[in-house]
Design a protein around this motif. Structure first.
Motif, short mmCIF file in Angstrom:
data_model
loop_
_atom_site.label_atom_id
_atom_site.label_comp_id
_atom_site.label_asym_id
_atom_site.label_seq_id
_atom_site.Cartn_x
_atom_site.Cartn_y
_atom_site.Cartn_z
N VAL A 1 -8.29 6.32 -6.20
CA VAL A 1 -7.85 5.33 -4.18
C VAL A 1 -8.30 6.22 -3.67
N GLN A 2 -8.60 5.44 -2.51
CA GLN A 2 -8.68 5.91 -0.83
C GLN A 2 -7.65 5.51 0.18
N LEU A 3 -7.71 6.08 1.58
CA LEU A 3 -6.48 5.70 2.56
C LEU A 3 -8.02 4.99 2.80
N GLN A 4 -8.03 4.44 3.94
CA GLN A 4 -8.66 3.34 4.77
C GLN A 4 -8.17 3.60 5.76
N ALA A 5 -8.41 4.26 7.03
CA ALA A 5 -8.02 4.29 8.68
C ALA A 5 -8.65 3.55 9.45
N SER A 6 -7.60 2.73 10.33
CA SER A 6 -8.66 1.88 11.43
C SER A 6 -7.97 1.55 12.53
N SER B 1 -5.64 -1.69 -4.00
CA SER B 1 -4.31 -1.90 -3.58
C SER B 1 -3.11 -1.88 -4.78
N GLY B 2 -2.31 -1.96 -4.92
CA GLY B 2 -0.80 -1.62 -6.30
C GLY B 2 -0.15 -0.51 -6.12
N GLY B 3 0.60 -0.39 -6.32
CA GLY B 3 1.14 0.88 -6.13
C GLY B 3 2.50 0.96 -5.46
N SER B 4 2.48 1.90 -4.99
CA SER B 4 3.88 2.72 -3.75
C SER B 4 3.97 3.02 -3.23
N ILE B 5 4.28 3.05 -1.62
CA ILE B 5 3.43 4.08 -0.53
C ILE B 5 5.22 4.77 -0.90
N ARG B 6 5.42 6.29 -1.59
CA ARG B 6 5.91 7.31 -1.64
C ARG B 6 6.69 7.98 -0.14
N VAL B 7 6.25 8.89 0.59
CA VAL B 7 6.15 9.03 1.44
C VAL B 7 4.87 8.65 2.29
N GLY B 8 4.75 8.46 4.31
CA GLY B 8 4.23 7.63 4.30
C GLY B 8 4.20 8.79 5.76
N SER B 9 2.78 9.97 6.48
CA SER B 9 2.51 10.24 7.55
C SER B 9 1.64 9.85 8.24
N TRP B 10 1.30 10.00 9.76
CA TRP B 10 0.47 10.12 10.45
C TRP B 10 0.55 11.57 10.62
N TYR B 11 -0.99 11.97 11.31
CA TYR B 11 -0.71 13.28 11.61
C TYR B 11 -2.08 13.16 13.25
N ARG B 12 -1.57 13.93 13.41
CA ARG B 12 -3.08 14.17 15.24
C ARG B 12 -3.65 15.31 14.80
N VAL C 1 -7.93 13.11 17.13
CA VAL C 1 -7.74 12.43 16.11
C VAL C 1 -6.81 12.52 14.86
N TYR C 2 -6.53 10.54 14.24
CA TYR C 2 -5.62 10.57 14.05
C TYR C 2 -5.46 10.67 12.32
N TYR C 3 -4.79 10.95 11.87
CA TYR C 3 -5.39 11.33 10.32
C TYR C 3 -3.59 10.42 9.39
N CYS C 4 -3.73 9.56 8.48
CA CYS C 4 -2.97 9.39 7.78
C CYS C 4 -2.58 10.18 6.51
N TYR C 5 -1.58 9.55 5.91
CA TYR C 5 -1.38 10.81 4.89
C TYR C 5 -0.38 10.57 3.84
N MET C 6 -0.54 10.18 3.29
CA MET C 6 0.59 9.49 1.34
C MET C 6 0.72 10.46 0.28
N LEU C 7 2.00 10.26 0.09
CA LEU C 7 1.97 10.33 -1.27
C LEU C 7 2.22 8.99 -2.27
N HIS C 8 1.29 8.94 -2.96
CA HIS C 8 1.34 6.99 -3.47
C HIS C 8 0.87 7.37 -5.20
N ARG C 9 2.20 6.49 -5.66
CA ARG C 9 2.14 6.53 -7.13
C ARG C 9 1.68 4.91 -7.34
N GLU D 1 -0.66 13.35 -3.68
CA GLU D 1 -1.43 13.31 -2.71
C GLU D 1 -2.56 12.71 -1.88
N TYR D 2 -2.79 11.94 -0.32
CA TYR D 2 -4.14 11.87 -0.14
C TYR D 2 -4.41 11.33 1.57
#
Length: 120
Positions: free
Chosen positions: A1-6, A26-37, A91-99, A108-109
């Motif tokens: 799984v990869q996260l693609q930010a744009s 695609s597929g699964g669920s976002i348990r927690v999603g965050s944006w960092y910078r 620079v903005y980064y996305c982070y997810m706990l994904h199942r 986590e990704y």
């Protein structure tokens, strides 16, 4: 799984941008999603978080201006940024706990960063 930010870019103060972060494949669920910078010379800071049931939380500096959301397919997370100011430049980064599915572990990704530059 990869996260693609744009969605990053250059905008004048007062302008808006929308960042996207998609799970691939695609597929699964976002348990927690965050944006960092992370601004040059500064530590990475948490900007916004969305939970599995879509509860949200924001850093004080962006509350009322930024909105974090996710799509109904639970595949893409967004950060709508309004009334942007030069101090939002980072620079903005996305982070997810994904199942990936029931019975699968939560992993986590991190996405690659996307540059947001706000000119005065």
């Amino acid at each position: 799984v990869q996260l693609q930010a744009s969605g990053g870019g250059l905008v004048h103060a007062g302008g808006s941008l929308r960042l996207s972060c998609s799970v691939s494949p695609s597929g699964g669920s976002i348990r927690v999603g965050s944006w960092y910078r992370q601004a040059p010379g500064q530590a990475r800071e948490l900007v916004a978080t969305i939970s599995s049931d879509s509860n949200t939380d924001y850093a004080h500096s962006v509350k009322g201006r930024f909105t974090v959301s996710k799509d109904s397919a639970d595949n893409t997370m967004y950060l709508q940024m309004n009334s942007l100011q030069p101090e939002d430049t980072a620079v903005y980064y996305c982070y997810m706990l994904h199942r990936k599915g029931l019975g699968r572990p939560t992993v986590e990704y991190w996405g690659r960063g996307t540059q947001v530059t706000v000119s005065s």
